[in-house]
Design a protein around this motif. Sequence first.
Motif, PDB file in Angstrom:
ATOM      1  N   ASN A 115      -9.299  -3.344  12.091  1.00 44.91           N
ATOM      2  CA  ASN A 115      -8.419  -3.673  13.218  1.00 44.91           C
ATOM      3  C   ASN A 115      -7.860  -5.084  12.998  1.00 44.91           C
ATOM      4  N   HIS A 116      -7.017  -5.526  13.923  1.00 46.33           N
ATOM      5  CA  HIS A 116      -6.384  -6.834  13.791  1.00 46.33           C
ATOM      6  C   HIS A 116      -7.416  -7.964  13.814  1.00 46.33           C
ATOM      7  N   ASP A 117      -8.463  -7.830  14.607  1.00 45.69           N
ATOM      8  CA  ASP A 117      -9.499  -8.864  14.661  1.00 45.69           C
ATOM      9  C   ASP A 117     -10.190  -9.045  13.311  1.00 45.69           C
ATOM     10  N   HIS A 118     -10.426  -7.963  12.592  1.00 49.12           N
ATOM     11  CA  HIS A 118     -11.052  -8.069  11.260  1.00 49.12           C
ATOM     12  C   HIS A 118     -10.131  -8.820  10.307  1.00 49.12           C
ATOM     13  N   PHE A 119      -8.837  -8.565  10.400  1.00 47.91           N
ATOM     14  CA  PHE A 119      -7.866  -9.292   9.577  1.00 47.91           C
ATOM     15  C   PHE A 119      -7.831 -10.768   9.975  1.00 47.91           C
ATOM     16  N   ARG A 120      -7.729 -11.021  11.266  1.00 48.32           N
ATOM     17  CA  ARG A 120      -7.606 -12.388  11.776  1.00 48.32           C
ATOM     18  C   ARG A 120      -8.829 -13.236  11.435  1.00 48.32           C
ATOM     19  N   THR A 121     -10.012 -12.638  11.473  1.00 49.49           N
ATOM     20  CA  THR A 121     -11.238 -13.379  11.172  1.00 49.49           C
ATOM     21  C   THR A 121     -11.600 -13.330   9.678  1.00 49.49           C
ATOM     22  N   ARG A 122     -10.667 -12.828   8.878  1.00 54.78           N
ATOM     23  CA  ARG A 122     -10.787 -12.808   7.414  1.00 54.78           C
ATOM     24  C   ARG A 122     -11.969 -12.010   6.872  1.00 54.78           C
ATOM     25  N   LEU A 123     -12.315 -10.935   7.573  1.00 59.07           N
ATOM     26  CA  LEU A 123     -13.299 -10.013   7.019  1.00 59.07           C
ATOM     27  C   LEU A 123     -12.644  -9.246   5.873  1.00 59.07           C
ATOM     28  N   PRO A 124     -13.410  -8.766   4.917  1.00 56.88           N
ATOM     29  CA  PRO A 124     -12.800  -8.037   3.799  1.00 56.88           C
ATOM     30  C   PRO A 124     -12.152  -6.733   4.287  1.00 56.88           C
ATOM     31  N   PRO A 125     -11.087  -6.302   3.626  1.00 59.90           N
ATOM     32  CA  PRO A 125     -10.449  -5.045   4.027  1.00 59.90           C
ATOM     33  C   PRO A 125     -11.365  -3.855   3.763  1.00 59.90           C
ATOM     34  N   GLU A 126     -11.153  -2.792   4.535  1.00 55.05           N
ATOM     35  CA  GLU A 126     -11.921  -1.567   4.317  1.00 55.05           C
ATOM     36  C   GLU A 126     -11.440  -0.814   3.078  1.00 55.05           C
ATOM     37  N   HIS A 127     -10.136  -0.984   2.773  1.00 55.17           N
ATOM     38  CA  HIS A 127      -9.576  -0.285   1.626  1.00 55.17           C
ATOM     39  C   HIS A 127      -8.358  -1.070   1.132  1.00 55.17           C
ATOM     40  N   ALA A 128      -8.054  -0.945  -0.147  1.00 56.31           N
ATOM     41  CA  ALA A 128      -6.890  -1.635  -0.718  1.00 56.31           C
ATOM     42  C   ALA A 128      -6.238  -0.739  -1.760  1.00 56.31           C
ATOM     43  N   ILE A 129      -4.910  -0.795  -1.802  1.00 60.55           N
ATOM     44  CA  ILE A 129      -4.144  -0.065  -2.811  1.00 60.55           C
ATOM     45  C   ILE A 129      -3.368  -1.094  -3.627  1.00 60.55           C
ATOM     46  N   THR A 130      -3.585  -1.107  -4.926  1.00 58.02           N
ATOM     47  CA  THR A 130      -2.857  -2.017  -5.809  1.00 58.02           C
ATOM     48  C   THR A 130      -1.432  -1.516  -5.974  1.00 58.02           C
ATOM     49  N   LEU A 131      -0.475  -2.435  -5.854  1.00 55.68           N
ATOM     50  CA  LEU A 131       0.940  -2.070  -5.857  1.00 55.68           C
ATOM     51  C   LEU A 131       1.692  -2.538  -7.106  1.00 55.68           C
ATOM     52  N   THR A 132       1.021  -2.608  -8.239  1.00 54.24           N
ATOM     53  CA  THR A 132       1.717  -2.984  -9.469  1.00 54.24           C
ATOM     54  C   THR A 132       2.464  -1.769 -10.027  1.00 54.24           C
ATOM     55  N   LYS A 133       3.462  -2.030 -10.878  1.00 51.35           N
ATOM     56  CA  LYS A 133       4.273  -0.945 -11.435  1.00 51.35           C
ATOM     57  C   LYS A 133       3.446   0.056 -12.236  1.00 51.35           C
ATOM     58  N   ASP A 134       2.411  -0.427 -12.928  1.00 48.38           N
ATOM     59  CA  ASP A 134       1.612   0.487 -13.738  1.00 48.38           C
ATOM     60  C   ASP A 134       0.641   1.324 -12.909  1.00 48.38           C
ATOM     61  N   GLN A 135       0.371   0.932 -11.667  1.00 49.14           N
ATOM     62  CA  GLN A 135      -0.544   1.722 -10.840  1.00 49.14           C
ATOM     63  C   GLN A 135       0.149   2.507  -9.734  1.00 49.14           C
ATOM     64  N   LEU A 136       1.125   1.914  -9.066  1.00 50.01           N
ATOM     65  CA  LEU A 136       1.844   2.623  -8.011  1.00 50.01           C
ATOM     66  C   LEU A 136       2.997   3.378  -8.652  1.00 50.01           C
ATOM     67  N   THR A 137       2.844   4.685  -8.800  1.00 52.80           N
ATOM     68  CA  THR A 137       3.828   5.476  -9.526  1.00 52.80           C
ATOM     69  C   THR A 137       4.864   6.129  -8.623  1.00 52.80           C
ATOM     70  N   GLY A 138       4.650   6.105  -7.314  1.00 51.95           N
ATOM     71  CA  GLY A 138       5.627   6.731  -6.435  1.00 51.95           C
ATOM     72  C   GLY A 138       5.467   6.341  -4.985  1.00 51.95           C
ATOM     73  N   VAL A 139       6.610   6.184  -4.307  1.00 51.67           N
ATOM     74  CA  VAL A 139       6.666   5.927  -2.864  1.00 51.67           C
ATOM     75  C   VAL A 139       7.759   6.840  -2.328  1.00 51.67           C
ATOM     76  N   ALA A 140       7.411   7.774  -1.436  1.00 54.29           N
ATOM     77  CA  ALA A 140       8.414   8.721  -0.951  1.00 54.29           C
ATOM     78  C   ALA A 140       8.024   9.258   0.422  1.00 54.29           C
ATOM     79  N   VAL A 141       9.032   9.670   1.159  1.00 48.84           N
ATOM     80  CA  VAL A 141       8.787  10.349   2.429  1.00 48.84           C
ATOM     81  C   VAL A 141       8.039  11.646   2.119  1.00 48.84           C
ATOM     82  N   ALA A 142       7.001  11.926   2.875  1.00 49.26           N
ATOM     83  CA  ALA A 142       6.216  13.160   2.679  1.00 49.26           C
ATOM     84  C   ALA A 142       6.850  14.277   3.508  1.00 49.26           C
TER      85      ALA A 142
END
Length: 125
Positions: free
Chosen positions: A37-64
């Motif tokens: 939630n926003h409080d976890h972000f604001r208090t700098r707790l680690p994220p629950e999940h992360a997606i790397t957005l580099t060209k070699d890892q993110l191969t597609g972004v599209a409307v589902a």
Amino acid sequence: ASLFYKHHGASSRRHTWHSAYAVLSDEDTPRLLFYKNHDHFRTRLPPEHAITLTKDQLTGVAVASDYKKRPHVFRLNVSLPAPPKKGQSQLGCVSEEYLVQTSERQEMKKWMEAIQELRDSPATV
């Protein structure tokens, strides 16, 4: 912003939707971070999940457009290095998919554009 996300892939056991506070980060490696939630972000707790957005890892972004169960959903396709199988010397790749739901169509477009812009920025090459 508050979003919902669903992870499909080899490392995900359950294909359930998760409510999260999402943030784009360009520190070190560009990533889409999901916090409880926003409080976890604001208090700098680690994220629950992360997606790397580099060209070699993110191969597609599209409307589902084929996903009919929820409105305003877009798809992120990710290619991750996989450890070699027994008897192989080369690393393989594992494809994973994330579905992300926003509250409205315009917000979905903004998220997709921001993710693509971050992925395509010179710093992420």
